[in-house]
Design an enzyme around this catalytic site. Structure first.
Site, PDB file in Angstrom:
ATOM      1  N   LYS A  57       5.644   5.453  -1.951  1.00  0.00           N
ATOM      2  CA  LYS A  57       6.329   6.043  -0.800  1.00  0.00           C
ATOM      3  C   LYS A  57       7.266   5.060  -0.093  1.00  0.00           C
ATOM      4  O   LYS A  57       7.816   5.363   0.952  1.00  0.00           O
ATOM      5  CB  LYS A  57       5.292   6.580   0.184  1.00  0.00           C
TER       6      LYS A  57
ATOM      7  N   ILE B  72      -0.346  -0.917  -4.806  1.00  0.00           N
ATOM      8  CA  ILE B  72      -1.361   0.121  -4.982  1.00  0.00           C
ATOM      9  C   ILE B  72      -0.806   1.436  -4.452  1.00  0.00           C
ATOM     10  O   ILE B  72      -0.098   1.464  -3.450  1.00  0.00           O
ATOM     11  CB  ILE B  72      -2.696  -0.234  -4.288  1.00  0.00           C
TER      12      ILE B  72
ATOM     13  N   ASP C 102       0.853  -1.196   0.000  1.00  0.00           N
ATOM     14  CA  ASP C 102       0.000   0.000   0.000  1.00  0.00           C
ATOM     15  C   ASP C 102       0.884   1.240   0.000  1.00  0.00           C
ATOM     16  O   ASP C 102       1.928   1.260   0.636  1.00  0.00           O
ATOM     17  CB  ASP C 102      -0.903  -0.024   1.235  1.00  0.00           C
ATOM     18  N   GLU C 103       0.438   2.267  -0.717  1.00  0.00           N
ATOM     19  CA  GLU C 103       1.229   3.496  -0.881  1.00  0.00           C
ATOM     20  C   GLU C 103       2.634   3.149  -1.369  1.00  0.00           C
ATOM     21  O   GLU C 103       3.641   3.634  -0.865  1.00  0.00           O
ATOM     22  CB  GLU C 103       1.268   4.303   0.417  1.00  0.00           C
ATOM     23  N   ALA C 104       2.671   2.303  -2.395  1.00  0.00           N
ATOM     24  CA  ALA C 104       3.937   1.780  -2.926  1.00  0.00           C
ATOM     25  C   ALA C 104       4.880   2.879  -3.395  1.00  0.00           C
ATOM     26  O   ALA C 104       6.103   2.711  -3.331  1.00  0.00           O
ATOM     27  CB  ALA C 104       3.650   0.807  -4.066  1.00  0.00           C
TER      28      ALA C 104
END
Length: 177
Positions: free
Chosen positions: A138, A162, A134-136
């Site tokens: 970053k 994602i 998630d928040e790949a």
């Protein structure tokens, strides 16, 4: 593969989950491809899609799933969706569960847990069937290359990345592939 697609459809019907066309594409691709990259705007439904993918897997026997995000509190977003569906709403039988520790182990040997990329040493050791990043955009590339990617080797696991777009780093490169 057809069994997985059929199982997903039945699971989604059970949950009364009706994915929009973009989410449906994620579900279809994740049934066919080992790695899926979804670069979408805020409030698009990436987290919901990822939670449903995790649920589809951990409701089967002996499946291992991680949700990895830049911080522990960020991983909790998707983990909470899974926890609410499987534990709160449907009270599936567990060996151990903790919302605070972001961990559920089911009686049939499957587990799902939330992890933080802030502490890469905690990302060592397990063989996984699915990892959701998630928040790949970053997350540091080294976290994927050195810590998370090797966990997929033993079990020929899959990954779903994602994120909202954020510059031209690793996530952008993955998206272009």
């Amino acid at each position: 593969m057809d069994d997985l697609i059929s199982y997903k459809q039945k699971w989604f019907e059970f949950l009364d989950y009706k994915p929009h066309a973009g989410q449906q594409k994620i579900h279809e691709l994740s049934s066919e491809k080992r790695f899926v990259v979804a670069s979408c705007g805020r409030r698009w439904g990436k987290s919901m899609s990822a939670a449903r993918e995790a649920e589809t897997l951990v409701t089967q026997a002996d499946k291992h799933v991680w949700i990895v995000a830049p911080t522990y509190s960020t991983s909790e977003r998707i983990f909470r969706m899974v926890y609410d569906d499987l534990i709160i709403k449907h009270n599936l039988p567990t060996r151990r569960k903790s919302l605070n520790e972001q961990y559920i182990e089911f009686e049939w040997g499957s587990f799902v847990c939330g992890k933080s990329a802030e502490h890469p040493d905690s990302l060592i050791g397990e063989g996984l069937d699915l990892v959701i990043i998630d928040e790949a955009a970053k997350i540091n590339r080294k976290v994927w290359d050195a810590y998370v990617r090797p966990t997929l080797s033993d079990r020929k696991g899959r990954a779903i990345f994602i994120s909202t777009p954020d510059g031209f780093g690793q996530f952008w490169e993955l998206y272009l592939r």
